[in-house]
Design a protein around this motif. Sequence first.
Motif, short mmCIF file in Angstrom:
data_model
loop_
_atom_site.label_atom_id
_atom_site.label_comp_id
_atom_site.label_asym_id
_atom_site.label_seq_id
_atom_site.Cartn_x
_atom_site.Cartn_y
_atom_site.Cartn_z
N LEU A 104 -5.29 6.30 1.38
CA LEU A 104 -4.86 5.54 0.59
C LEU A 104 -4.50 5.89 -1.17
O LEU A 104 -5.40 6.42 -1.66
CB LEU A 104 -5.19 4.55 0.96
N ASN A 143 -8.68 -5.30 3.07
CA ASN A 143 -8.29 -4.25 3.73
C ASN A 143 -8.14 -3.06 4.28
O ASN A 143 -6.78 -2.24 4.02
CB ASN A 143 -7.90 -4.65 5.28
N GLY A 151 -1.31 -10.68 3.86
CA GLY A 151 -2.73 -11.38 2.73
C GLY A 151 -3.90 -9.79 3.41
O GLY A 151 -3.31 -9.22 4.09
N HIS A 152 -4.27 -9.68 2.32
CA HIS A 152 -5.33 -9.17 2.15
C HIS A 152 -6.27 -8.32 3.32
O HIS A 152 -7.02 -7.45 3.36
CB HIS A 152 -6.33 -9.18 0.68
N GLN A 153 -6.20 -9.11 4.71
CA GLN A 153 -7.06 -9.15 5.66
C GLN A 153 -6.17 -9.42 6.43
O GLN A 153 -6.28 -9.29 7.88
CB GLN A 153 -7.99 -10.81 6.04
N GLU A 154 -4.62 -8.53 6.60
CA GLU A 154 -3.79 -9.41 7.48
C GLU A 154 -3.02 -7.51 7.95
O GLU A 154 -3.43 -6.71 6.54
CB GLU A 154 -2.76 -10.64 7.11
N THR A 155 -2.56 -8.06 9.21
CA THR A 155 -2.13 -6.41 9.20
C THR A 155 -1.04 -5.46 8.47
O THR A 155 -0.41 -6.03 8.24
CB THR A 155 -1.76 -6.53 10.88
N GLN A 156 -1.43 -4.58 8.55
CA GLN A 156 -0.56 -3.14 7.48
C GLN A 156 0.62 -2.57 8.50
O GLN A 156 0.79 -2.20 9.47
CB GLN A 156 -1.43 -2.56 6.96
N TYR A 162 -3.55 2.72 15.97
CA TYR A 162 -1.82 2.52 15.59
C TYR A 162 -1.44 4.16 15.33
O TYR A 162 -2.42 4.58 16.30
CB TYR A 162 -1.68 3.34 14.09
N LEU A 167 3.76 4.30 11.30
CA LEU A 167 2.65 3.80 11.73
C LEU A 167 3.04 2.19 12.52
O LEU A 167 3.10 1.38 12.03
CB LEU A 167 1.32 3.53 11.77
N ASP A 227 -6.11 -1.60 -7.14
CA ASP A 227 -7.23 -0.03 -6.16
C ASP A 227 -6.48 0.80 -6.21
O ASP A 227 -5.20 0.88 -5.49
CB ASP A 227 -7.45 0.01 -4.94
N TYR A 234 -3.37 0.07 -4.22
CA TYR A 234 -2.78 -0.56 -3.08
C TYR A 234 -2.16 -1.99 -4.41
O TYR A 234 -3.11 -2.28 -5.48
CB TYR A 234 -4.51 -1.85 -2.74
N PHE A 246 3.84 -0.33 8.40
CA PHE A 246 4.59 0.79 7.45
C PHE A 246 5.87 0.16 7.94
O PHE A 246 6.81 0.22 8.87
CB PHE A 246 3.67 1.68 8.56
N PHE A 269 0.85 -1.09 0.18
CA PHE A 269 -0.12 0.17 -0.61
C PHE A 269 0.77 0.96 0.02
O PHE A 269 1.80 1.81 0.70
CB PHE A 269 -0.71 0.30 1.41
N SER A 275 1.87 -5.83 4.11
CA SER A 275 0.71 -7.45 4.74
C SER A 275 1.10 -8.32 4.07
O SER A 275 1.06 -8.47 3.01
CB SER A 275 -0.57 -6.80 4.79
#
Lengths: 113, 114
Positions: free
Chosen positions: A45, B100, A97-102, B36, B44, A56, A48, A104, A33, A95
């Motif tokens: 954002l 996400n 996976g697309h549902q996992e924690t990002q 965060y 972050l 996106d 992605y 930074f 991202f 991350s």
Amino acid sequence: DAGVIQSPRHEVTEMGQEVTLRCKPISGHNSLFWYRQTMMRGLELLIYFNNNVPIDDSGMPEDRFSAKMPNASFSTLKIQPSEPRDSAVYFCASSSGHQETQYFGPGTRLLVL
Amino acid sequence: AQSVTQLGSHVSVSEGALVLLRCNYSSSVPPYLFWYVQYPNQGLQLLLKYTTGATLVKGINGFEAEFKKSETSFHLTKPSAHMSDAAEYFCAVTSSGGYNKLIFGAGTRLAVHP
């Protein structure tokens, strides 16, 4: 394991110049991202990627902005030509996976004069 | 559409006092919620997250947050503030479906006084 790596950490350029920001995601992460942080608009954002493919890009402000991810370990965000209103901190996150924690990176602080 | 509102752009507490940072969200689908923290000139760092299951979530550095669906809230608390907690805190929401895409609140800057 090293975190997300961004370069440069600081960039000062003049209006009209091309700017390239770089990001190396965490090894094994397949989602990447790009965010922009400004006082006025907060964290936004920009684009992605999943498995190196842009999914996106609705947040990319205009055609002056472009992003690429040629392989799983490298991405660039390019601004050409740059304008003073592009001054901001640009963050890259990744991350697993697309549902996992990002996670930074430390960000690139861009100042366009 | 999803959105996040953080009440109070600046919060100031004394060292040892309770920290309460407020976050309300709007989501038409079951949300995933995140806090965060951003220290000066850094990226972050995830404090904690709620996806499913227990509504009281414990994070790093002694922080916790409770998901209250009826109030659409996810407030962040810490019983006793430390000087090192001074930072900016961001609440974020994403949906349980699709990718996400994090929607961030405007942030709350926490100051801790001796």
